[in-house]
Design a protein around this motif. Structure first.
Motif, short mmCIF file in Angstrom:
data_model
loop_
_atom_site.label_atom_id
_atom_site.label_comp_id
_atom_site.label_asym_id
_atom_site.label_seq_id
_atom_site.Cartn_x
_atom_site.Cartn_y
_atom_site.Cartn_z
N ALA A 287 1.14 -1.51 -0.18
CA ALA A 287 -0.06 -0.34 0.19
C ALA A 287 0.62 1.50 0.04
CB ALA A 287 -1.07 -0.19 1.37
N TYR A 288 1.84 1.18 0.64
CA TYR A 288 2.98 2.02 0.60
C TYR A 288 3.25 2.89 -0.95
CZ TYR A 288 6.91 5.68 2.43
OH TYR A 288 6.97 6.35 2.53
N LEU A 289 4.03 2.14 -1.64
CA LEU A 289 3.82 1.92 -2.93
C LEU A 289 3.35 2.19 -3.60
CD1 LEU A 289 6.45 -1.68 -2.78
CD2 LEU A 289 7.66 0.83 -2.57
N GLY A 290 2.14 1.64 -2.94
CA GLY A 290 0.85 1.89 -4.34
C GLY A 290 0.74 3.62 -4.05
N ARG A 291 0.93 3.96 -2.58
CA ARG A 291 -0.23 5.33 -2.28
C ARG A 291 0.81 6.44 -2.04
NH1 ARG A 291 -3.69 2.22 -0.43
NH2 ARG A 291 -3.36 2.27 2.24
N GLY A 292 1.98 6.02 -1.67
CA GLY A 292 3.32 6.68 -0.79
C GLY A 292 3.06 7.33 0.15
#
Length: 326
Positions: A287-292
């Motif tokens: 999720a972090y890599l997708g939304r930052g």
């Protein structure tokens, strides 16, 4: 395939039968009676037997609970006390409550919370000991297929952490605030004022001080900043390694370098690709890599908050694996 984990004071070891290796887990000076447990291949901890003599805790599926009044009422039923006190504790908890209670109490509390709509599990405190102090890395090399290479000391050799020993990779936003004190009002001593009154010497200094004191003090300034870092937890031995996005040397990344944030994202992607898919933090990392940006639990103000969230995530991962096998 069975992997044995024997927890004893003050060391624990994970036996990998298929690899014939033993990983020591040093959890400091905390002492626990012997506990026999087993875990999935390359996983952290999972209990086999019920450790009757060890302290227990209750792990929440999420924090704070969605229905705090109902959860507080469940805590009052199982633990006694005031509902308002339990509600206050639930609002500020980090996913772990009632740590150090007996097994029967933990089981009753977990059951009461689950019946009230807040999924919870009772686990032994020895499952995941409190995390040690972190080591700050100047360089993280995720290009090796076998080990993560972490340069902790700028002059010493790097540490090599086998990928199979890494149990958590967390992207974290660390919010810090620093208050800059206001400038004090200028003052003059009594002798200087008396001399200025009688002789005129130093009169300018006295007048200037009086004018300054008549004006308001400059308000205190608050310097707020946010830093990104990656938290890595490994066993064999039990350790934490942190890499701050603004301090890391990204020369280890394959290919041309870009802006600092893009380099940090590439490092996180490499860590995700090298670690196992069953990692307890895999969904958070994706999720972090997708939304930052990560969930609210990863917006912390100090290292204690990072350690609490990391331990909760490890315990929750153990509880989920256990519940799937039942």
């Amino acid at each position: 395939m069975r992997h044995e984990l024997a927890v004893s004071a003050p060391m624990a070891s994970i036996e990998h039968e298929d690899e014939g290796s033993t990983c020591d887990l040093d959890h400091g000076s905390r002492r626990y009676p012997p506990v026999v447990a087993w875990c999935w291949p390359h996983a952290l901890f999972a209990v086999v037997g019920s450790p009757m003599q060890t302290p227990h805790l209750v792990v929440l599926d999420q924090f704070p609970p969605a229905d705090i009044p109902a959860a507080a009422a469940a805590c009052r039923t199982a633990l006694g006390g005031m509902t308002s006190d339990h509600a206050r504790a639930l609002r500020s908890c980090t996913g772990i409550i009632a740590e150090g209670v007996e097994e029967a109490v933990a089981q009753a509390l977990a059951k009461a919370l689950s019946n009230a709509g807040t999924k919870a599990w009772a686990l032994s405190c020895a499952m995941v000991p409190r995390l040690p102090r972190p080591l700050s890395a100047a360089r993280l090399d995720a290009t090796d297929a076998t080990d993560l290479v972490a340069q902790i000391s700028l002059t010493g050799p790097p540490q090599r952490i086998p990928w199979r020993q890494i149990v958590l990779v967390l992207p974290v936003h660390l919010h810090t605030q620093r208050t800059v004190a206001a400038r004090k009002k200028p003052t003059v001593g009594l002798a200087t004022a008396a001399m200025a009154l009688t002789t005129g010497i130093g009169a300018g200094k006295v007048v200037k001080a009086m004018r300054k004191r008549s004006s308001d003090d400059a308000p205190a300034e608050v310097d707020a900043s946010t830093r990104e870092l990656v938290e890595i937890v490994a066993v064999g031995p039990y350790r934490r390694v942190q890499g701050y996005a603004d301090r890391l040397d990204y020369q280890a990344l394959a290919g041309p370098l870009g802006p600092a944030r893009a380099n940090f994202q590439r490092l996180l992607a490499a860590l995700r690709d090298q670690t196992r898919p069953e990692l307890a933090s895999r969904s958070v990392l994706d999720a972090y890599l997708g939304r930052g940006v990560g969930p609210g639990s990863l917006q912390v103000v100090d290292n204690n908050g990072i350690a609490a969230t990391a331990r909760w995530m490890l315990l929750r991962g153990v509880a989920l694996r256990l519940s799937r096998r039942r």
